[in-house]
Design a protein around this motif. Structure first.
Motif, short mmCIF file in Angstrom:
data_model
loop_
_atom_site.label_atom_id
_atom_site.label_comp_id
_atom_site.label_asym_id
_atom_site.label_seq_id
_atom_site.Cartn_x
_atom_site.Cartn_y
_atom_site.Cartn_z
N ILE A 94 0.83 -1.21 0.00
CA ILE A 94 0.00 0.00 0.00
C ILE A 94 0.86 1.25 0.00
N MET A 95 1.97 1.22 0.70
CA MET A 95 2.89 2.37 0.71
C MET A 95 3.43 2.65 -0.68
N THR A 96 3.77 1.59 -1.41
CA THR A 96 4.24 1.78 -2.78
C THR A 96 3.14 2.40 -3.64
N ILE A 97 1.91 1.91 -3.48
CA ILE A 97 0.78 2.46 -4.24
C ILE A 97 0.62 3.95 -3.95
N GLU A 98 0.73 4.32 -2.69
CA GLU A 98 0.61 5.73 -2.32
C GLU A 98 1.74 6.57 -2.93
N LYS A 99 2.95 6.04 -2.91
CA LYS A 99 4.09 6.77 -3.47
C LYS A 99 3.96 6.91 -4.98
N ALA A 100 3.49 5.86 -5.64
CA ALA A 100 3.34 5.87 -7.11
C ALA A 100 1.98 6.43 -7.48
N HIS A 101 1.73 7.66 -7.08
CA HIS A 101 0.40 8.27 -7.19
C HIS A 101 -0.02 8.53 -8.64
N TRP A 102 0.93 8.47 -9.57
CA TRP A 102 0.60 8.71 -10.98
C TRP A 102 0.05 7.45 -11.66
N HIS A 103 0.12 6.32 -10.98
CA HIS A 103 -0.42 5.06 -11.51
C HIS A 103 -1.79 4.76 -10.89
N THR A 104 -2.52 3.86 -11.52
CA THR A 104 -3.75 3.30 -10.96
C THR A 104 -3.50 1.82 -10.66
N PHE A 105 -3.94 1.37 -9.48
CA PHE A 105 -3.71 -0.01 -9.06
C PHE A 105 -5.04 -0.71 -8.79
N GLN A 106 -5.24 -1.84 -9.46
CA GLN A 106 -6.47 -2.64 -9.30
C GLN A 106 -6.14 -3.86 -8.44
N ILE A 107 -6.79 -3.94 -7.28
CA ILE A 107 -6.55 -5.04 -6.35
C ILE A 107 -7.80 -5.90 -6.29
N LEU A 108 -7.66 -7.17 -6.68
CA LEU A 108 -8.78 -8.10 -6.73
C LEU A 108 -8.53 -9.27 -5.79
N THR A 109 -9.55 -9.64 -5.00
CA THR A 109 -9.38 -10.72 -4.04
C THR A 109 -10.61 -11.62 -3.97
N LYS A 110 -10.38 -12.85 -3.56
CA LYS A 110 -11.47 -13.75 -3.18
C LYS A 110 -11.59 -13.80 -1.65
N ARG A 111 -10.68 -13.14 -0.98
CA ARG A 111 -10.65 -13.13 0.49
C ARG A 111 -11.15 -11.78 0.99
N ALA A 112 -12.41 -11.53 0.69
CA ALA A 112 -13.00 -10.21 0.95
C ALA A 112 -13.03 -9.88 2.43
N GLU A 113 -13.27 -10.86 3.26
CA GLU A 113 -13.34 -10.61 4.70
C GLU A 113 -12.00 -10.11 5.23
N ARG A 114 -10.92 -10.69 4.75
CA ARG A 114 -9.60 -10.26 5.22
C ARG A 114 -9.24 -8.89 4.65
N MET A 115 -9.68 -8.60 3.45
CA MET A 115 -9.46 -7.27 2.89
C MET A 115 -10.18 -6.21 3.73
N GLU A 116 -11.43 -6.49 4.10
CA GLU A 116 -12.15 -5.54 4.94
C GLU A 116 -11.46 -5.37 6.28
N GLN A 117 -10.99 -6.47 6.83
CA GLN A 117 -10.29 -6.41 8.12
C GLN A 117 -9.07 -5.51 8.03
N PHE A 118 -8.31 -5.64 6.97
CA PHE A 118 -7.11 -4.81 6.81
C PHE A 118 -7.47 -3.33 6.72
N PHE A 119 -8.46 -3.01 5.91
CA PHE A 119 -8.79 -1.60 5.69
C PHE A 119 -9.62 -0.98 6.81
N GLN A 120 -9.94 -1.76 7.82
CA GLN A 120 -10.54 -1.16 9.02
C GLN A 120 -9.52 -0.28 9.74
#
Length: 246
Positions: A94-120
């Motif tokens: 995520i830090m790299t994504i923030e630093k590379a602000h001129w790019h767009t990053f698509q993050i796709l997961t089947k582990r939606a519950e863990r993704m929500e947990q992280f972004f809490q």
């Protein structure tokens, strides 16, 4: 390394981790697993262990080296929110994504519950699109609610491989839906009625609709090569993209 992608809805792939394990029916004929086997046979760095999960910190700064604005599919050869990838490493991604602000990053997961947990406990970068795979009613559709609860500018669904009629879907707070059939020798069929139902729901909900491919089974229900089946739906291609609010 980050490579040019043949995936219709992105430009390049970036894999700071590779390898995965199966969690639902959509994983049955995983294209990434097949590709990893080939890459191992070719001696490609990072795939010495085939499709076994491997974290690759040396790849973290790859997007920073590319100055041309690009759309990256993150972890096309894995799942960033796999249980064996620690949150500490995801934070670095995520830090790299923030630093590379001129790019767009698509993050796709089947582990939606863990993704929500992280972004809490973490903010979603403005240039990160978050998505979940929705292959069926039992495993796929419930992931949408986890995604919907995450505060992101763009939330998307990858309905690929579409394995059954999904019925009525709640598309509130979803910005983009990609639909595609399975490819490969063991491809499972996809009905045109299932696709059309999703397309009409996207139109009604004002959600961008992208039809990726028929895959191994054509709109006529006959099995043939993916390229021969193409990606025409109702006489045209559907390449809608989400509207980014500035």
């Amino acid at each position: 390394m980050a490579n040019t992608s043949k995936i219709e809805w992105t430009e390049r792939t970036w894999n700071p981790a590779v390898g995965c394990t199966k969690v639902s029916p959509g994983c049955k004929n995983c294209y990434a697993e097949t590709m990893a086997t080939r890459l191992k046979a070719m001696g490609t760095p990072g795939y010495e262990d085939g499709f076994k999960l491997k974290i690759l910190p040396n790849r973290l700064d790859e997007p920073l080296k590319r100055k041309t604005p690009t759309t990256y599919f993150v972890n096309s050869m894995s799942d960033l929110f796999h249980e064996e990838i620690p949150f500490e490493f995801i934070e670095q991604v995520i830090m790299t994504i923030e630093k590379a602000h001129w790019h767009t990053f698509q993050i796709l997961t089947k582990r939606a519950e863990r993704m929500e947990q992280f972004f809490q406990n973490h903010s979603v970068p403005k240039n990160a699109w978050l998505g979940v795979t929705v292959e069926d009613r039992n495993y796929g559709v419930p992931r949408i609610d986890y995604l919907r609860r995450i505060k992101a500018d763009i939330r998307f669904l990858s309905v690929e491989p579409l394995l059954e009629d999904l019925g009525q879907i709640n598309l509130s707070d979803i910005h983009w839906v990609i639909v595609g059939g399975e490819s490969g020798n063991r491809a499972r069929p996809m009905s045109s009625e299932w696709v059309e139902s999703i397309r009409l729901q996207c139109t009604e909900a004002d959600v961008a609709f992208f039809f990726k491919q028929w895959g191994g089974w054509g709109s006529d229900g006959k099995k043939r090569a993916k390229k021969a089946n193409g990606r025409i739906l109702n006489g045209r291609t559907w390449d809608e993209m989400p509207i980014i609010q500035v």
